[in-house]
Each structure stands twice: as C-alpha cells, then as structure tokens.
Design an enzyme around this catalytic site. Sequence first.
Site, PDB file in Angstrom:
ATOM      1  N   GLU A 172      -2.605 -45.907 128.465  1.00 40.97           N
ATOM      2  CA  GLU A 172      -2.319 -47.329 128.683  1.00 40.97           C
ATOM      3  C   GLU A 172      -2.019 -47.896 127.310  1.00 40.97           C
ATOM      4  O   GLU A 172      -2.911 -48.069 126.487  1.00 40.97           O
ATOM      5  CB  GLU A 172      -3.515 -48.018 129.344  1.00 40.97           C
TER       6      GLU A 172
ATOM      7  N   CYS B 243      -3.192 -56.429 125.953  1.00 36.92           N
ATOM      8  CA  CYS B 243      -2.009 -55.589 126.199  1.00 36.92           C
ATOM      9  C   CYS B 243      -1.114 -56.222 127.263  1.00 36.92           C
ATOM     10  O   CYS B 243       0.084 -56.416 127.044  1.00 36.92           O
ATOM     11  CB  CYS B 243      -2.440 -54.187 126.644  1.00 36.92           C
TER      12      CYS B 243
END
Length: 460
Positions: free
Chosen positions: A233, A267
């Site tokens: 990720e 993120c």
Amino acid sequence: MADEKNIKTINPATEEILKTYEWMSDAEMDQAIEECHNAYLKWRLVTPKDRAKIISKIGEKLTAHKEEFAQLMTSEMGKLVEQGKQEMELCAAICEYTAKNGPEALQDEERELPEGGKGLITYSPLGVIYGIQPWNFPCYQAIRYSIANLMAGNGVLLKHAENVTGSALLLEKIYREAGVPENLFKVLLITHDQSDQVIENDLVRGVTLTGSAKAGKTIAKKAGEKLKKTVLELGSNDAYIVLEDADVPKAVETCVNGRVYNNGETCVAAKRFIVTDKVYEEFKKAFVDQMKNVKYGDPTKEDSDIGPMARKDLRDTVHKQVQESVKKGAKILCGGELPDEKGYFYPATVLENLEPGQPAYDDEIFGPVASLIRAKNAEDALRIANSSRFGLGGAIFSKDEQKAKDLAKHYFDTGMVFINSFGLAKPNMPFGGVKDSGYGREHGGFGLHEFVNTKAVMFA
C-alpha cells in the site's frame, strides 16, 4: 530519530526527546522470528471461531486504551488528539468486523469434481508475516494487516517507524492483554539492514509494506528474489474532481477537510483538486478562503485545526517540493512559508498554475499542501486525474450520483473512489491501489485471503 546506538522518539510540537529505545541485536531479532514461528505452529490449529474471540477482545482492549493511545500518538507524531481517538475507534471497528465475519470467510468450501469425486478448498495459514509500517496512523497501520493475519492463523512481525516506537510497543502490550498467545505478535526494533535479513529469513513467508513507491519497489524486489508474496500500500496524489454540476460549497468544505485531515499526512487523501472550468473560480475563492483559516498549533489544544508534521525532515521535504513547484511556474495562493517558531509546523498551503514537471503536479506531497488544477470538462478532468502514475484513491463531486458512479466505475483508474465525500478506511470495504500505489487489498474480508494457502484437497 535513530543512530547507531539507539532510537529516540521526539515530540514534533516541542522538539523534545520523549524516550530512548535500544536496537535489537541480530541474535535477538532471529530469536524473535523463531519464537513467532513456534507460536504460529500452535495458533494455526486454533479454530477461526476461537481466533475470532481473541480478535474481538483486542477491539475491547483498544477501546479501553483509547485515551492513552491517542495521547501517545499525538506526542510521537503530532496528530490532533481527537483524530487519534477517531483512529482508535476505527481500529476497534476493524476488530469487530473481522471477528464477526472472519470465520465465515475462512470456511472450507466443497465442490463436485467434473469426473466424479469431490473437492475441498481450504484456507491454510502461511506462517510468519512481516509488516513494515509508517508513522502517520501509528495504531491503524499495524492493526490493518495484523488483525487480518492473526484471524487467518498466521504469526505477525511488526517493524514500525522509529518515531512511533512507543505506539508499537503499546499495541504489543494490548494484544497480550487481549489473550494473543505470547510471541505470536512481535515488535522488532531493527535497522533497515536488519529488516532485509528478516525478509530473507526462511521462517518469514510473506511481507507487507505501507510506504512510498520507492520503498515498495525495493521491498518487492527483495521479497521477490526469495519468491515471497508481498502486499504493498504505497503513496498517491489523489485527484478530487469537481464537476460543473457539483454542490460547490459542499465540495469546498469536504475538500479542505480531506486535505488537512491528519495534518495532511495521509496516503488516501485529497491532494490534487481538478475543477472544471465553469466552477473553477467559484471553487478557488471559497477553497483558498477556508484554507487560510486553517489554524496550526498545539495538537493537544481544541482550537488547533492541524498539528505539526511528524518530523523535521518530512517538513523540509514538503517545503522543498513547494519551492521547486514555484520555481517551475506554480503560484502560491496561501501558505507556503516556514514558520519561525519551535515545532515542525507547516501552514495550510494552496498552489495553482500547475503543470507536469512540477512536484505539486506529479508527486505526492505528504503535508497540508493543495494543488489546484483547471480542467475543461469531465472528460478532461478524468484525463488529468488518470495521467498520474499513482492510483490509490480519488473523489468525484456531482449532484448527478448515477453519472458520478458510472465515471468512478468505468473511467477512474484508482483503487478507491469517494462520491461527494472524502474518506479513510472502512472495515467492510477493500483498501488498496493500482499502478505506483501498489497492489493487494486489505479490509472487507479481502485481507484475510492475501496471506493464506488456498489449498485444493481432492477425493476420488
């Protein structure tokens, strides 16, 4: 902060040292891996239903430690205390969802074979899974992969970012309080060189990383050389598209919140704001006005909208990206200056006149900096959005929900899309990206199957 002898955690609001920790020796690290593997050998035989009871207990313990953990996160990386509490609530919800749905997701499946006989599909745990996690959500980042893997029957190792070492150790303590068997979840206080040795260790069967695209490529290569599966990720510069039929005031409010939440250090956050021509000026004026009113300050105080950035080097990187973008033609509409005071603060900043080749256009800025980009229409907006090498999340603002859904489903090249909203993780929805934002999925039951052996057993 780390040196050859020890790890020091530093309060980013005061620049004061919080605590010092010693690195593990290679022998201690190898022993921890072996102990985790031995604990896994017993844990894999525990039924999913009984594993779920402990996962549920972890959720209860996280709730019991909510205030303590939130305060610690604020001290170590600077998030607002209230947002730390929200993070703890999300972590508890992930435990609750996994405990409730995990046993069914891991159930054996029987199938009739074409030529007669029968087949059994079973999800066998792989072994020890190694997680390398960042500092921006000190509890959640570790919860996200560890809860799924504990539920699946695996052992779990955690190398957390050095500046949130206290958070990692508190989580380990909470897991033990909840009844997680000793050594099944282990925090490794190790260097990057030692981390490479963990990946190479034969007892480690999978690696998961949350971090930058550069780090993802490095980890994937090292794990791939040992034929070990990875889940990555990685970063992103998520595009929030505002169409001409959007509710502009709502879009502005949502986009500001999406950009500055967690001090802009997320993120899957609003980073590029691609606004169609007909509403661009209206959006820009309101957006800049609201960003000017975002107040940075002591993250323990209720009147602060954002706290400091987590480390000095991170703030310096953000400022350098802003300056480089300006040198290449970007215009600062607000913010963009380093405060002359103690603490790693950075003001909410808005840039426009953005073009390819500027960091604010091409790269991820991991701080409270917004990039305003004008688009001709919806088609042009999606073209700009998808031209990025990243693809974690994004959003579409439109009063026509069906149109927004169709654009999200068929044209938006990201792992997650939010319609008229900004969002973080949801326990029941898959989380992950495409392109340079990585691969693999977590949450929603999908993470349960990332590190298992989907095993076929066939009977004549």
